[in-house]
Write a protein that holds these residues in place. Structure first.
Motif, PDB file in Angstrom:
ATOM      1  N   ASP A 181       0.852  -1.182   0.000  1.00 27.59           N
ATOM      2  CA  ASP A 181       0.000   0.000   0.000  1.00 27.59           C
ATOM      3  C   ASP A 181       0.896   1.243   0.000  1.00 27.59           C
ATOM      4  O   ASP A 181       2.025   1.220   0.507  1.00 27.59           O
ATOM      5  CB  ASP A 181      -0.909   0.012   1.220  1.00 27.59           C
ATOM      6  N   TYR A 182       0.373   2.306  -0.595  1.00 22.10           N
ATOM      7  CA  TYR A 182       1.087   3.579  -0.694  1.00 22.10           C
ATOM      8  C   TYR A 182       2.296   3.491  -1.611  1.00 22.10           C
ATOM      9  O   TYR A 182       3.257   4.238  -1.467  1.00 22.10           O
ATOM     10  CB  TYR A 182       1.484   4.087   0.703  1.00 22.10           C
ATOM     11  N   TYR A 183       2.211   2.574  -2.567  1.00 25.48           N
ATOM     12  CA  TYR A 183       3.171   2.522  -3.662  1.00 25.48           C
ATOM     13  C   TYR A 183       2.491   3.065  -4.926  1.00 25.48           C
ATOM     14  O   TYR A 183       1.260   3.038  -5.056  1.00 25.48           O
ATOM     15  CB  TYR A 183       3.645   1.093  -3.936  1.00 25.48           C
ATOM     16  N   VAL A 184       3.294   3.535  -5.878  1.00 30.53           N
ATOM     17  CA  VAL A 184       2.779   3.995  -7.163  1.00 30.53           C
ATOM     18  C   VAL A 184       3.710   3.485  -8.257  1.00 30.53           C
ATOM     19  O   VAL A 184       4.917   3.306  -8.027  1.00 30.53           O
ATOM     20  CB  VAL A 184       2.672   5.539  -7.205  1.00 30.53           C
ATOM     21  N   ALA A 185       3.140   3.228  -9.428  1.00 34.64           N
ATOM     22  CA  ALA A 185       3.928   2.794 -10.584  1.00 34.64           C
ATOM     23  C   ALA A 185       3.788   3.832 -11.686  1.00 34.64           C
ATOM     24  O   ALA A 185       2.677   4.271 -11.999  1.00 34.64           O
ATOM     25  CB  ALA A 185       3.451   1.435 -11.081  1.00 34.64           C
ATOM     26  N   LYS A 186       4.898   4.220 -12.274  1.00 38.31           N
ATOM     27  CA  LYS A 186       4.860   5.065 -13.465  1.00 38.31           C
ATOM     28  C   LYS A 186       4.630   4.164 -14.672  1.00 38.31           C
ATOM     29  O   LYS A 186       5.301   3.145 -14.829  1.00 38.31           O
ATOM     30  CB  LYS A 186       6.175   5.826 -13.619  1.00 38.31           C
ATOM     31  N   MET A 187       3.676   4.522 -15.526  1.00 36.88           N
ATOM     32  CA  MET A 187       3.380   3.724 -16.704  1.00 36.88           C
ATOM     33  C   MET A 187       4.259   4.149 -17.885  1.00 36.88           C
ATOM     34  O   MET A 187       4.604   5.330 -18.030  1.00 36.88           O
ATOM     35  CB  MET A 187       1.914   3.877 -17.097  1.00 36.88           C
ATOM     36  N   GLN A 188       4.610   3.176 -18.726  1.00 37.74           N
ATOM     37  CA  GLN A 188       5.290   3.522 -19.966  1.00 37.74           C
ATOM     38  C   GLN A 188       4.344   4.335 -20.851  1.00 37.74           C
ATOM     39  O   GLN A 188       3.127   4.307 -20.666  1.00 37.74           O
ATOM     40  CB  GLN A 188       5.729   2.254 -20.697  1.00 37.74           C
ATOM     41  N   ASP A 189       4.893   5.029 -21.813  1.00 42.31           N
ATOM     42  CA  ASP A 189       4.078   5.913 -22.641  1.00 42.31           C
ATOM     43  C   ASP A 189       3.001   5.149 -23.409  1.00 42.31           C
ATOM     44  O   ASP A 189       1.921   5.688 -23.666  1.00 42.31           O
ATOM     45  CB  ASP A 189       4.961   6.682 -23.622  1.00 42.31           C
ATOM     46  N   ASP A 190       3.278   3.879 -23.769  1.00 44.46           N
ATOM     47  CA  ASP A 190       2.274   3.104 -24.500  1.00 44.46           C
ATOM     48  C   ASP A 190       1.222   2.499 -23.583  1.00 44.46           C
ATOM     49  O   ASP A 190       0.282   1.841 -24.063  1.00 44.46           O
ATOM     50  CB  ASP A 190       2.931   2.013 -25.345  1.00 44.46           C
ATOM     51  N   MET A 191       1.353   2.691 -22.271  1.00 41.62           N
ATOM     52  CA  MET A 191       0.374   2.247 -21.267  1.00 41.62           C
ATOM     53  C   MET A 191       0.296   0.731 -21.129  1.00 41.62           C
ATOM     54  O   MET A 191      -0.600   0.212 -20.456  1.00 41.62           O
ATOM     55  CB  MET A 191      -1.023   2.792 -21.593  1.00 41.62           C
ATOM     56  N   LEU A 192       1.227  -0.008 -21.687  1.00 41.05           N
ATOM     57  CA  LEU A 192       1.153  -1.466 -21.689  1.00 41.05           C
ATOM     58  C   LEU A 192       2.093  -2.124 -20.689  1.00 41.05           C
ATOM     59  O   LEU A 192       2.142  -3.352 -20.587  1.00 41.05           O
ATOM     60  CB  LEU A 192       1.436  -2.007 -23.091  1.00 41.05           C
ATOM     61  N   ALA A 193       2.843  -1.317 -19.940  1.00 46.92           N
ATOM     62  CA  ALA A 193       3.758  -1.843 -18.932  1.00 46.92           C
ATOM     63  C   ALA A 193       4.141  -0.706 -17.993  1.00 46.92           C
ATOM     64  O   ALA A 193       3.952   0.477 -18.312  1.00 46.92           O
ATOM     65  CB  ALA A 193       5.008  -2.441 -19.583  1.00 46.92           C
ATOM     66  N   ILE A 194       4.686  -1.070 -16.833  1.00 46.75           N
ATOM     67  CA  ILE A 194       5.165  -0.040 -15.923  1.00 46.75           C
ATOM     68  C   ILE A 194       6.598   0.331 -16.299  1.00 46.75           C
ATOM     69  O   ILE A 194       7.341  -0.459 -16.874  1.00 46.75           O
ATOM     70  CB  ILE A 194       5.065  -0.474 -14.454  1.00 46.75           C
ATOM     71  N   ASP A 195       6.964   1.553 -15.980  1.00 45.36           N
ATOM     72  CA  ASP A 195       8.275   2.100 -16.323  1.00 45.36           C
ATOM     73  C   ASP A 195       9.119   2.128 -15.049  1.00 45.36           C
ATOM     74  O   ASP A 195       8.988   3.025 -14.215  1.00 45.36           O
ATOM     75  CB  ASP A 195       8.106   3.506 -16.897  1.00 45.36           C
ATOM     76  N   GLY A 196       9.983   1.130 -14.883  1.00 49.73           N
ATOM     77  CA  GLY A 196      10.825   1.076 -13.694  1.00 49.73           C
ATOM     78  C   GLY A 196      10.172   0.320 -12.553  1.00 49.73           C
ATOM     79  O   GLY A 196       9.212  -0.426 -12.738  1.00 49.73           O
TER      80      GLY A 196
END
Length: 325
Positions: A181-196
């Motif tokens: 909880d209280y984590y966030v994921a940055k999405m890749q620009d194509d929205m099909l995977a997380i970035d990092g």
């Protein structure tokens, strides 16, 4: 006279148990929807993406996701099922709270789904697992297609996603996760995977049990809202989508010791809180409370903090008149 009194009392009881003429939202006779995710797209309509409870379901074994839209928030168009567990190869249960986003000329539906069995009597025997999928469509009402044929990740266990597109186009994915909880994921620009990697946010030292986060921006302020202890709607504020966050307190109290799930959206200049409420419906043979999508007006103080919201039977039925004033 006695019979008339009995009849009047019965009518009064039915109305008190099911104020369907105002709240919940009139999405369709006999429908049980929950976890409403509100968005306003390019066509100017407000869309709700919801989970769909089966009538009298014994547990949260939902099978599909639905969409609804309206221009006046009184008359709603039911767009039907937009994605089903039958469309997935990697999950067969738990079609829980979805969210949606528009980016790259496409509409994206992020959704939780899973497998296994939750043993509520003997939790150590549970095999339940949930993950987050991403589906895509050229239309806000679908049909949506599973875009990657698998969850975005398998560890940690995750559900209750919230997609926030910032002003610079960056997509951030918030969620409820086991030990995350209280984590966030940055999405890749194509929205099909997380970035990092998943990013642990600074919540100012206060991290209660939670689920169903919803993040939005108003002016220079970002708001991280959630059902604290899965019941009471509370929130944090920050000047960045990843924090550090400062806890602000309660938006809405709990009801019936039952779970809640919400979204907050501005439409035609008016801020609105969408959530689900547990009613014992008169159009049901199920003699228990079930979940129904509901809405209230939401207001801010001059310093940007949110004024407490009370549940009402009138809801937002006068929205069209209100925004014309």
């Amino acid at each position: 006279m006695f019979k008339k009194r009995i009849a009047a009392a019965a009518v009064g009881l039915l109305l008190s148990q099911n104020p369907v003429m105002a709240n919940p939202l009139e999405l369709g006779e006999g429908l049980r929807t929950a976890d409403p995710s509100a968005h306003v797209w390019q066509d100017g309509r407000l869309y709700l993406y919801t989970s769909h409870d089966m009538e009298c379901q014994a547990d949260f074994h939902m099978q599909d996701w639905m969409a609804f839209s309206s221009e006046n928030l009184k008359d709603w168009t039911n767009h039907g099922v937009i994605l089903s567990l039958d469309d997935l190869s990697w999950a067969d249960n738990y079609a829980w709270a979805p969210d949606a986003a528009y980016k790259n000329g496409k509409y994206y539906l992020v959704f939780p789904a899973g497998t296994g069995f939750k043993d509520r009597v003997n939790p150590e025997k549970s095999t339940k697992w949930m993950g987050l999928g991403i589906a895509v469509s050229d239309s806000p009402t679908g049909p949506f297609k599973d875009a990657i044929g698998k969850p975005l990740w398998t560890e940690p266990y995750a559900n209750d996603p919230s997609l926030f597109i910032d002003d610079d186009g960056t997509a951030w994915l918030y969620f409820h996760g086991k030990n995350h909880d209280y984590y966030v994921a940055k999405m890749q620009d194509d929205m099909l995977a997380i970035d990092g990697d998943l990013i642990k946010m600074d919540m100012g030292g206060y991290e209660p049990k939670m689920e169903g986060p919803w993040v939005f921006k108003r002016g220079d302020n970002y708001y991280y809202t959630m059902p604290e202890n899965n019941r009471v709607l509370t929130y944090y504020m920050a000047t960045s989508p990843t924090g550090p966050w400062q806890y602000q307190g309660q938006i809405m109290d709990q009801e019936h010791q039952a779970n809640n799930h919400h979204s907050i959206m501005q439409y035609q200049g008016q801020w609105l809180l969408f959530y689900h409420r547990w009613y014992q419906a008169t159009d049901s043979d199920c003699h228990k409370r079930q979940r129904h999508s509901t809405a209230e007006y939401l207001y801010f103080n001059e310093d940007g903090t949110i004024q407490p919201v009370k549940r009402t039977d009138s809801g937002i039925r006068d929205f069209a008149d209100k925004v014309m004033k």
